[in-house]
Each structure stands twice: as structure tokens, then as C-alpha cells.
Design a protein around this motif. Structure first.
Motif, PDB file in Angstrom:
ATOM      1  N   ALA A   1       0.830  -1.210   0.000  1.00 11.45           N
ATOM      2  CA  ALA A   1       0.000   0.000   0.000  1.00 11.45           C
ATOM      3  C   ALA A   1       0.864   1.260   0.000  1.00 11.45           C
ATOM      4  O   ALA A   1       1.961   1.281   0.569  1.00 11.45           O
ATOM      5  N   PRO A   2       0.397   2.334  -0.626  1.00 12.58           N
ATOM      6  CA  PRO A   2       1.184   3.571  -0.678  1.00 12.58           C
ATOM      7  C   PRO A   2       1.218   4.299   0.657  1.00 12.58           C
ATOM      8  O   PRO A   2       0.292   4.232   1.453  1.00 12.58           O
ATOM      9  N   TYR A   3       2.326   4.971   0.878  1.00  9.62           N
ATOM     10  CA  TYR A   3       2.524   5.862   2.018  1.00  9.62           C
ATOM     11  C   TYR A   3       2.473   5.141   3.365  1.00  9.62           C
ATOM     12  O   TYR A   3       2.079   5.724   4.370  1.00  9.62           O
ATOM     13  N   LEU A   4       2.893   3.875   3.380  1.00 11.61           N
ATOM     14  CA  LEU A   4       3.104   3.231   4.680  1.00 11.61           C
ATOM     15  C   LEU A   4       4.286   3.880   5.377  1.00 11.61           C
ATOM     16  O   LEU A   4       4.273   4.100   6.588  1.00 11.61           O
ATOM     17  N   VAL A   5       5.331   4.144   4.604  1.00  9.43           N
ATOM     18  CA  VAL A   5       6.527   4.837   5.083  1.00  9.43           C
ATOM     19  C   VAL A   5       6.989   5.783   3.980  1.00  9.43           C
ATOM     20  O   VAL A   5       6.498   5.717   2.852  1.00  9.43           O
TER      21      VAL A   5
ATOM     22  N   LEU B   1      10.099  -1.341   9.028  1.00  8.82           N
ATOM     23  CA  LEU B   1       8.719  -1.814   8.938  1.00  8.82           C
ATOM     24  C   LEU B   1       8.637  -3.306   8.645  1.00  8.82           C
ATOM     25  O   LEU B   1       7.846  -4.025   9.256  1.00  8.82           O
ATOM     26  N   VAL B   2       9.448  -3.794   7.703  1.00  4.82           N
ATOM     27  CA  VAL B   2       9.307  -5.191   7.290  1.00  4.82           C
ATOM     28  C   VAL B   2       9.736  -6.165   8.371  1.00  4.82           C
ATOM     29  O   VAL B   2       9.440  -7.363   8.287  1.00  4.82           O
ATOM     30  N   ARG B   3      10.414  -5.664   9.409  1.00  6.63           N
ATOM     31  CA  ARG B   3      10.836  -6.538  10.510  1.00  6.63           C
ATOM     32  C   ARG B   3       9.838  -6.552  11.667  1.00  6.63           C
ATOM     33  O   ARG B   3      10.014  -7.294  12.628  1.00  6.63           O
ATOM     34  N   THR B   4       8.798  -5.719  11.591  1.00  5.06           N
ATOM     35  CA  THR B   4       7.840  -5.663  12.693  1.00  5.06           C
ATOM     36  C   THR B   4       6.973  -6.919  12.724  1.00  5.06           C
ATOM     37  O   THR B   4       6.739  -7.550  11.686  1.00  5.06           O
ATOM     38  N   PRO B   5       6.485  -7.299  13.899  1.00  2.88           N
ATOM     39  CA  PRO B   5       5.599  -8.468  13.990  1.00  2.88           C
ATOM     40  C   PRO B   5       4.374  -8.336  13.092  1.00  2.88           C
ATOM     41  O   PRO B   5       3.895  -9.334  12.537  1.00  2.88           O
ATOM     42  N   GLU B   6       3.879  -7.107  12.944  1.00  3.14           N
ATOM     43  CA  GLU B   6       2.672  -6.902  12.143  1.00  3.14           C
ATOM     44  C   GLU B   6       2.930  -7.198  10.668  1.00  3.14           C
ATOM     45  O   GLU B   6       2.089  -7.784   9.985  1.00  3.14           O
ATOM     46  N   ALA B   7       4.094  -6.784  10.171  1.00  2.21           N
ATOM     47  CA  ALA B   7       4.436  -7.066   8.775  1.00  2.21           C
ATOM     48  C   ALA B   7       4.698  -8.552   8.563  1.00  2.21           C
ATOM     49  O   ALA B   7       4.259  -9.142   7.568  1.00  2.21           O
TER      50      ALA B   7
ATOM     51  N   GLY C   1       4.107   2.732  10.461  1.00  4.41           N
ATOM     52  CA  GLY C   1       5.030   3.455   9.604  1.00  4.41           C
ATOM     53  C   GLY C   1       5.147   4.926   9.966  1.00  4.41           C
ATOM     54  O   GLY C   1       6.234   5.505   9.840  1.00  4.41           O
ATOM     55  N   ALA C   2       4.054   5.526  10.404  1.00  7.40           N
ATOM     56  CA  ALA C   2       4.081   6.948  10.763  1.00  7.40           C
ATOM     57  C   ALA C   2       5.045   7.204  11.918  1.00  7.40           C
ATOM     58  O   ALA C   2       5.662   8.275  12.007  1.00  7.40           O
ATOM     59  N   LYS C   3       5.200   6.207  12.776  1.00  5.45           N
ATOM     60  CA  LYS C   3       6.119   6.354  13.915  1.00  5.45           C
ATOM     61  C   LYS C   3       7.577   6.155  13.490  1.00  5.45           C
ATOM     62  O   LYS C   3       8.490   6.547  14.222  1.00  5.45           O
ATOM     63  N   LEU C   4       7.753   5.542  12.311  1.00  8.47           N
ATOM     64  CA  LEU C   4       9.110   5.276  11.836  1.00  8.47           C
ATOM     65  C   LEU C   4       9.642   6.400  10.964  1.00  8.47           C
ATOM     66  O   LEU C   4      10.828   6.440  10.659  1.00  8.47           O
ATOM     67  N   ALA C   5       8.748   7.281  10.526  1.00  5.82           N
ATOM     68  CA  ALA C   5       9.161   8.345   9.590  1.00  5.82           C
ATOM     69  C   ALA C   5      10.173   9.291  10.211  1.00  5.82           C
ATOM     70  O   ALA C   5      10.147   9.540  11.404  1.00  5.82           O
TER      71      ALA C   5
END
Length: 333
Positions: free
Chosen positions: A113-117, A126-132, A329-333
Motif C-alpha cells: 500500500a502507498p505511504y506506509l513509510v 517496517l518489514v521486521r515488525t511483527p505486524e508485517a 510506519g508513521a512512527k518510523l518516519a
């Protein structure tokens, strides 16, 4: 002495039972295996280098009992063909783009999806998070494969043969895209005309005016030298394309617990190295593009909020995980 029919049936049944037992509980000595691993990227690409590194580590860790032969550049077919081979057990492993997986399982498309990060560094987190990683949990049921993690490309950029200054200028352009449904909808919402073209034909399509531009990641674009057929390079700060190392479920069930654990750990190490490779080398490739003379246009002034809202109307019902990933992702920006 000849067997009676009864003795023959008993002997056959006993042999079949012994064979089944041997298959279901293989000894360590009998578990020698050369895995065939397919992927579409060319020799020298970071995905291919990571696959080779995984194979070398696996062979070393098992004293050659387990090994990997890597078939790069789509030698075993495109990703759709490789997925069919993985499902049947004809192919042991495949490193498959999220685009292919998302076209089969809508929830997995959330990762595209667009604008995740908004940066490659954030992609790496992001790709290492449990959610991803949890997005891969549906693969055994939906595709008959086991997903072992995510690797990445950098954030995707647009190359254009005509002057553009903003994502809004993509309206009306024939744009070569990865044909995954998420990308198609995103670029259609921008007013572009998504035009899927096979990768080997992209350079010529740009040269002869078949398309007005293309979107791709920095690593692939430098290898293909799309700057030579473009006037403008515009970082979109919107999309990235991860891949997932997959194992055929039919093959996975024949492995014992220790081998499964070892494969998971060595794949993780390989992915960590691949992700670090992309993050550390991307800036250098950007500098090479700048030195080539192509004009850079910054999309930073573009307000994506209305576009995100329209996209989410289409995709949140199909992939509600998008909202969670975007919040992370917003927290990772």
C-alpha cells in the motif's frame, strides 16, 4: 519357495508401511537435500546475492548435507509459474515479490500500500515488525507455501520522458508499472494510464515512446540505466516492493524440526544482510544518477492525504491490515 497370494499381500502391506514410516520420520542421514531456489532478479542483484549467501551458509552449517542451487533471472519461469511449482513441490524454494503474493491473497497486498513509510530506512524497520511478518501467516493455507520473512527494495521512483514537477503531473501519462493491483489502483487515482510491459522490453518502450515513463526501485533502475532514456527522475516517497523467501509446503513437511529452525535462522541472517545492503548503497546510487545529468524533482510538496483517502476506500475492506501498517510506519518516519 513361491509366496501364496495371502503372503504376497501381507509382504506388500508391510513394505508399504515401512516406506511410509521412513518418509514420515526421516533420519538425519537420509535427509540430505539439494534445494532448488528460483527468483526473477539477475545475477548480481542484491536479492540474488542474498540467496547465494543463504545457500553457502546452509551448506557450511550442515557439512554439505543441505545445499542450494540458485536459478536467477527467471530461469524457471516467471513468478506465477514458480508459485505453481512451489505448490506442487516441483520447486523447493522461491524468493517471490509481494506483488505476486498480493495478487493471490488480498491481505498480503497490504505491504504494498502507498505511504506506509516515506524512506528506505523506514522500510527496513517496517518489514521486521511483527505486524508485517504476520501477513505471511496466511500463505500455507492460501498458497501452500511457507513464508520466512521479508527482504526489500528501496522506495520506488518515477522516470519520465517529459518534464514533470509533481506526482500530479503523472495525469494522462502512459506509465509502465509493476502490474500488481495495488500499484494499478494507486497510479490510476493519480490519473496515469498504468501500462504493464515485460521487464526486458522496458528500455526500448521508453526509447520509442510506447510509454511516457516507468516506476521502479533505484537499484534495478541503475542496473538498467533508465536515466539514458529519461529526462526526469522523481522519488515518489510512497511505494516499495518487498519480497518473501518461500518454501514449498510439500517440501517443508518433509524436514525435521532442527532443519526447519536452521533454515529459518539462516534466511533471517541473509535478509538482514540484504536489507542493510540496500539501505547503505542506495544513497550512492542516487549520487550516480545525479552525476549522470538527469533532472531530479522532489515530490515532497505534494499533499497525499486526499489520495490516501481514496485509496483506502478501495483497499481497506480487502486488506484492513493497511491501517495498522500505516500507523506503525508513521512512527518510523
Amino acid at each position: 519357495m513361491s509366496l501364496t497370494r495371502r503372503h504376497f499381500v501381507q509382504a506388500a502391506a508391510g513394505g508399504a508401511a515401512s516406506s511410509l514410516l521412513a518418509f514420515s520420520t526421516p533420519s538425519r542421514a537420509a535427509a540430505a537435500k539439494e534445494f532448488r531456489l528460483g527468483l526473477i532478479t539477475p545475477a548480481g542483484h542484491s536479492w540474488n546475492r542474498a540467496a547465494l549467501a543463504f545457500g553457502e551458509s546452509l551448506k557450511k552449517s550442515t557439512d554439505g548435507r543441505l545445499s542450494v542451487t540458485v536459478f536467477h533471472s527467471g530461469q524457471l519461469g516467471n513468478e506465477s509459474a514458480m508459485m505453481q511449482q512451489l505448490q506442487s513441490g516441483a520447486l523447493d524454494m522461491g524468493w517471490i515479490q509481494a506483488a505476486e503474493l498480493g495478487s493471490r491473497v488480498a491481505s498480503v497486498a497490504a505491504i504494498n500500500a502507498p505511504y506506509l513509510v516515506r524512506s528506505t530506512t523506514a522500510v527496513a524497520s517496517l518489514v521486521r515488525t511483527p505486524e508485517a511478518l504476520k501477513l505471511l501467516d496466511v500463505l500455507p493455507r492460501e498458497t501452500g507455501t511457507i513464508g520466512l520473512g521479508w527482504g526489500i527494495t528501496g522506495m520506488r521512483v518515477v522516470f519520465a520522458t517529459k518534464p514533470i514537477a509533481s506526482p500530479a503531473d503523472l495525469k494522462g501519462m502512459k506509465l509502465r508499472i509493476n502490474p500488481t493491483p495495488v500499484y494499478r489502483d494507486f497510479y490510476q487515482l493519480l490519473g496515469a494510464a498504468p501500462t504493464p510491459i515485460p521487464t526486458p522490453a522496458v528500455f526500448d518502450a521508453m526509447s520509442n515512446g510506447q510509454v511516457d515513463g516507468l516506476e521502479a526501485d533505484i537499484e534495478f533502475s541503475w542496473n538498467q540505466r533508465f536515466d539514458r532514456v529519461s529526462k526526469v527522475l522523481m522519488p515518489m516517497n510512497a511505494l516499495f516492493m518487498p519480497f518473501a523467501p518461500l518454501v514449498s509446503g510439500r517440501i517443508w513437511q518433509t524436514l525435521d524440526a532442527k532443519d526447519k529452525e536452521l533454515i529459518r535462522e539462516l534466511v533471517k541472517q541473509s535478509l538482514d544482510a540484504q536489507i542493510k545492503d540496500i539501505v547503505t548503497t542506495e544513497l550512492g546510487l542516487v549520487d550516480k544518477f545525479k552525476a549522470s545529468g538527469i533532472a531530479f524533482r522532489n515530490a515532497g510538496d505534494f499533499n497525499p492525504a486526499p489520495l490516501i483517502a481514496e485509496f483506502d476506500k478501495i483497499w481497506l475492506p480487502k486488506a484492513p491490515q493497511i491501517a495498522q501498517l500505516r500507523a506503525i510506519g508513521a512512527k518510523l518516519a
